[in-house]
Design a protein around this motif. Structure first.
Motif, PDB file in Angstrom:
ATOM      1  N   SER A   1      26.155   1.321  -5.641  1.00 49.76           N
ATOM      2  CA  SER A   1      25.488   1.308  -6.811  1.00 49.76           C
ATOM      3  C   SER A   1      23.994   1.636  -6.655  1.00 49.76           C
ATOM      4  CB  SER A   1      25.590  -0.205  -7.470  1.00 49.76           C
ATOM      5  OG  SER A   1      27.187  -0.079  -7.952  1.00 49.76           O
ATOM      6  N   LYS A   2      23.339   2.557  -7.243  1.00 52.21           N
ATOM      7  CA  LYS A   2      22.247   2.868  -6.730  1.00 52.21           C
ATOM      8  C   LYS A   2      21.386   3.396  -7.762  1.00 52.21           C
ATOM      9  CE  LYS A   2      20.745   5.849  -2.587  1.00 52.21           C
ATOM     10  NZ  LYS A   2      19.716   6.701  -3.449  1.00 52.21           N
ATOM     11  N   LEU A   3      20.079   2.788  -7.851  1.00 53.70           N
ATOM     12  CA  LEU A   3      19.272   3.400  -8.790  1.00 53.70           C
ATOM     13  C   LEU A   3      18.583   4.900  -8.562  1.00 53.70           C
ATOM     14  CD1 LEU A   3      16.758   0.230  -8.829  1.00 53.70           C
ATOM     15  CD2 LEU A   3      18.566   0.727 -10.590  1.00 53.70           C
ATOM     16  N   ALA A   4      18.157   5.396  -9.603  1.00 53.29           N
ATOM     17  CA  ALA A   4      17.734   6.715  -9.223  1.00 53.29           C
ATOM     18  C   ALA A   4      16.151   6.422  -8.489  1.00 53.29           C
ATOM     19  CB  ALA A   4      17.439   7.440 -10.559  1.00 53.29           C
ATOM     20  N   THR A   5      15.813   7.166  -7.581  1.00 57.63           N
ATOM     21  CA  THR A   5      14.564   7.013  -7.232  1.00 57.63           C
ATOM     22  C   THR A   5      14.027   8.421  -7.320  1.00 57.63           C
ATOM     23  OG1 THR A   5      15.414   7.684  -4.815  1.00 57.63           O
ATOM     24  CG2 THR A   5      15.184   5.221  -5.365  1.00 57.63           C
ATOM     25  N   TYR A   6      12.546   8.244  -7.230  1.00 52.20           N
ATOM     26  CA  TYR A   6      11.692   9.594  -7.609  1.00 52.20           C
ATOM     27  C   TYR A   6      10.581   9.563  -6.408  1.00 52.20           C
ATOM     28  CZ  TYR A   6      13.872   9.125 -11.822  1.00 52.20           C
ATOM     29  OH  TYR A   6      15.159   8.766 -12.768  1.00 52.20           O
ATOM     30  N   PRO A   7      10.243  10.801  -5.962  1.00 50.41           N
ATOM     31  CA  PRO A   7       9.262  11.154  -4.897  1.00 50.41           C
ATOM     32  C   PRO A   7       7.685  10.680  -5.690  1.00 50.41           C
ATOM     33  CG  PRO A   7      10.434  13.006  -5.239  1.00 50.41           C
ATOM     34  CD  PRO A   7      10.741  12.025  -6.397  1.00 50.41           C
ATOM     35  N   VAL A   8       7.119   9.990  -4.692  1.00 47.77           N
ATOM     36  CA  VAL A   8       5.667   9.421  -5.128  1.00 47.77           C
ATOM     37  C   VAL A   8       4.696  10.047  -3.992  1.00 47.77           C
ATOM     38  CG1 VAL A   8       4.121   7.364  -5.647  1.00 47.77           C
ATOM     39  CG2 VAL A   8       6.725   7.414  -5.845  1.00 47.77           C
TER      40      VAL A   8
ATOM     41  N   GLY B   1       0.878  -1.266   0.087  1.00 48.00           N
ATOM     42  CA  GLY B   1       0.067   0.196   0.093  1.00 48.00           C
ATOM     43  C   GLY B   1       0.663   1.258   0.152  1.00 48.00           C
ATOM     44  N   THR B   2       2.124   1.246   0.289  1.00 49.19           N
ATOM     45  CA  THR B   2       3.028   2.288   0.162  1.00 49.19           C
ATOM     46  C   THR B   2       3.629   2.103  -1.275  1.00 49.19           C
ATOM     47  OG1 THR B   2       3.567   2.319   2.234  1.00 49.19           O
ATOM     48  CG2 THR B   2       4.994   3.648   0.896  1.00 49.19           C
ATOM     49  N   PHE B   3       3.715   3.337  -1.983  1.00 48.57           N
ATOM     50  CA  PHE B   3       3.913   3.423  -3.476  1.00 48.57           C
ATOM     51  C   PHE B   3       5.453   3.959  -3.438  1.00 48.57           C
ATOM     52  CE2 PHE B   3      -0.357   2.577  -3.846  1.00 48.57           C
ATOM     53  CZ  PHE B   3      -0.536   1.929  -4.772  1.00 48.57           C
ATOM     54  N   TYR B   4       6.384   3.388  -4.481  1.00 50.89           N
ATOM     55  CA  TYR B   4       7.793   3.751  -4.494  1.00 50.89           C
ATOM     56  C   TYR B   4       8.129   3.731  -6.074  1.00 50.89           C
ATOM     57  CZ  TYR B   4       8.335   2.549   0.153  1.00 50.89           C
ATOM     58  OH  TYR B   4       8.205   2.602   1.584  1.00 50.89           O
ATOM     59  N   ALA B   5       9.075   4.684  -6.366  1.00 46.99           N
ATOM     60  CA  ALA B   5       9.385   4.789  -7.918  1.00 46.99           C
ATOM     61  C   ALA B   5      10.970   4.727  -8.021  1.00 46.99           C
ATOM     62  CB  ALA B   5       8.795   5.971  -8.621  1.00 46.99           C
ATOM     63  N   THR B   6      11.445   3.855  -8.798  1.00 44.82           N
ATOM     64  CA  THR B   6      12.653   3.975  -9.348  1.00 44.82           C
ATOM     65  C   THR B   6      12.940   4.072 -10.846  1.00 44.82           C
ATOM     66  OG1 THR B   6      13.128   1.605  -9.690  1.00 44.82           O
ATOM     67  CG2 THR B   6      13.220   2.399  -7.524  1.00 44.82           C
ATOM     68  N   GLN B   7      14.193   4.189 -11.196  1.00 42.20           N
ATOM     69  CA  GLN B   7      14.293   4.261 -12.734  1.00 42.20           C
ATOM     70  C   GLN B   7      14.273   2.711 -13.277  1.00 42.20           C
ATOM     71  OE1 GLN B   7      18.562   4.816 -12.255  1.00 42.20           O
ATOM     72  NE2 GLN B   7      18.808   3.080 -13.586  1.00 42.20           N
ATOM     73  N   GLN B   8      13.563   2.480 -14.348  1.00 42.06           N
ATOM     74  CA  GLN B   8      13.096   1.247 -14.992  1.00 42.06           C
ATOM     75  C   GLN B   8      14.359   0.368 -15.131  1.00 42.06           C
ATOM     76  OE1 GLN B   8      10.734  -0.770 -15.249  1.00 42.06           O
ATOM     77  NE2 GLN B   8      10.331  -1.832 -17.357  1.00 42.06           N
ATOM     78  N   ALA B   9      15.355   0.881 -15.550  1.00 46.59           N
ATOM     79  CA  ALA B   9      16.448   0.267 -16.122  1.00 46.59           C
ATOM     80  C   ALA B   9      17.599  -0.143 -15.195  1.00 46.59           C
ATOM     81  CB  ALA B   9      17.480   1.077 -17.118  1.00 46.59           C
ATOM     82  N   CYS B  10      17.671  -1.450 -14.965  1.00 46.05           N
ATOM     83  CA  CYS B  10      18.419  -1.977 -14.267  1.00 46.05           C
ATOM     84  C   CYS B  10      20.063  -1.336 -14.580  1.00 46.05           C
ATOM     85  CB  CYS B  10      18.631  -3.824 -14.431  1.00 46.05           C
ATOM     86  SG  CYS B  10      19.834  -4.545 -13.474  1.00 46.05           S
ATOM     87  N   LEU B  11      20.776  -1.258 -13.309  1.00 45.73           N
ATOM     88  CA  LEU B  11      22.118  -0.678 -13.606  1.00 45.73           C
ATOM     89  C   LEU B  11      23.220  -1.656 -14.378  1.00 45.73           C
ATOM     90  CD1 LEU B  11      22.729   0.674 -10.269  1.00 45.73           C
ATOM     91  CD2 LEU B  11      22.266   1.869 -12.272  1.00 45.73           C
ATOM     92  N   HIS B  12      22.822  -2.989 -14.488  1.00 47.32           N
ATOM     93  CA  HIS B  12      23.920  -3.866 -15.075  1.00 47.32           C
ATOM     94  C   HIS B  12      23.531  -3.828 -16.645  1.00 47.32           C
ATOM     95  CE1 HIS B  12      24.612  -8.297 -16.047  1.00 47.32           C
ATOM     96  NE2 HIS B  12      25.788  -7.822 -16.188  1.00 47.32           N
ATOM     97  N   ARG B  13      22.452  -4.040 -17.332  1.00 49.29           N
ATOM     98  CA  ARG B  13      22.479  -3.922 -18.753  1.00 49.29           C
ATOM     99  C   ARG B  13      20.884  -3.723 -19.069  1.00 49.29           C
ATOM    100  NH1 ARG B  13      25.954  -8.950 -21.156  1.00 49.29           N
ATOM    101  NH2 ARG B  13      28.041  -8.087 -20.155  1.00 49.29           N
ATOM    102  N   ASN B  14      20.483  -2.640 -18.381  1.00 52.75           N
ATOM    103  CA  ASN B  14      19.097  -2.258 -18.635  1.00 52.75           C
ATOM    104  C   ASN B  14      17.931  -3.257 -18.494  1.00 52.75           C
ATOM    105  OD1 ASN B  14      20.357   0.335 -18.960  1.00 52.75           O
ATOM    106  ND2 ASN B  14      20.866   0.059 -21.013  1.00 52.75           N
TER     107      ASN B  14
END
Ligand code: FES
Length: 101
Positions: A83-90, A35-48
């Motif tokens: 190594s960190k994905l971009a995260t976005y406010p939701v 019930g809590t929503f989060y957002a990250t970049q879709q592409a994996c840091l390895h090979r997208n």
């Protein structure tokens, strides 16, 4: 910071699931963790690899291509925390999920 854009309704992403949306030209994976929503970049840091299609266990998503694992709330790779994905406010308003990206 970018404005929030509505991506879907709360009911559109089941608990423990994710979906990909394009927000301001960026591919974003949006996750529903109990019930809590989060957002990250879709592409994996390895090979997208497409993270919205990965398995989700608790707060961890596993990339469907080669198994890299990330903590969804922080975007950190579980083994290499630097190594960190971009995260976005939701935020959720009036039953709508909104992402700032
Ligand atoms: S592309 Fe994600 S683990 Fe390889």
């Amino acid at each position: 910071m970018a404005d929030f854009s509505t991506v879907c309704r709360v009911a559109d992403i089941a608990n423990g699931a994710a979906k990909m949306f394009v927000v301001n030209g960026k591919e974003i994976a949006v996750y529903n963790l109990a019930g809590t929503f989060y957002a990250t970049q879709q592409a994996c840091l390895h090979r997208n690899g497409p993270l919205s299609e990965g398995d989700i266990d608790g707060c961890v998503v596993t990339c469907p291509w080669h198994g890299w694992e990330y903590d969804i709330p922080t975007g950190e790779h579980l083994v290499d925390r630097k190594s960190k994905l971009a995260t976005y406010p939701v935020k959720v308003e009036n039953g709508e999920v909104k992402v700032a990206a």
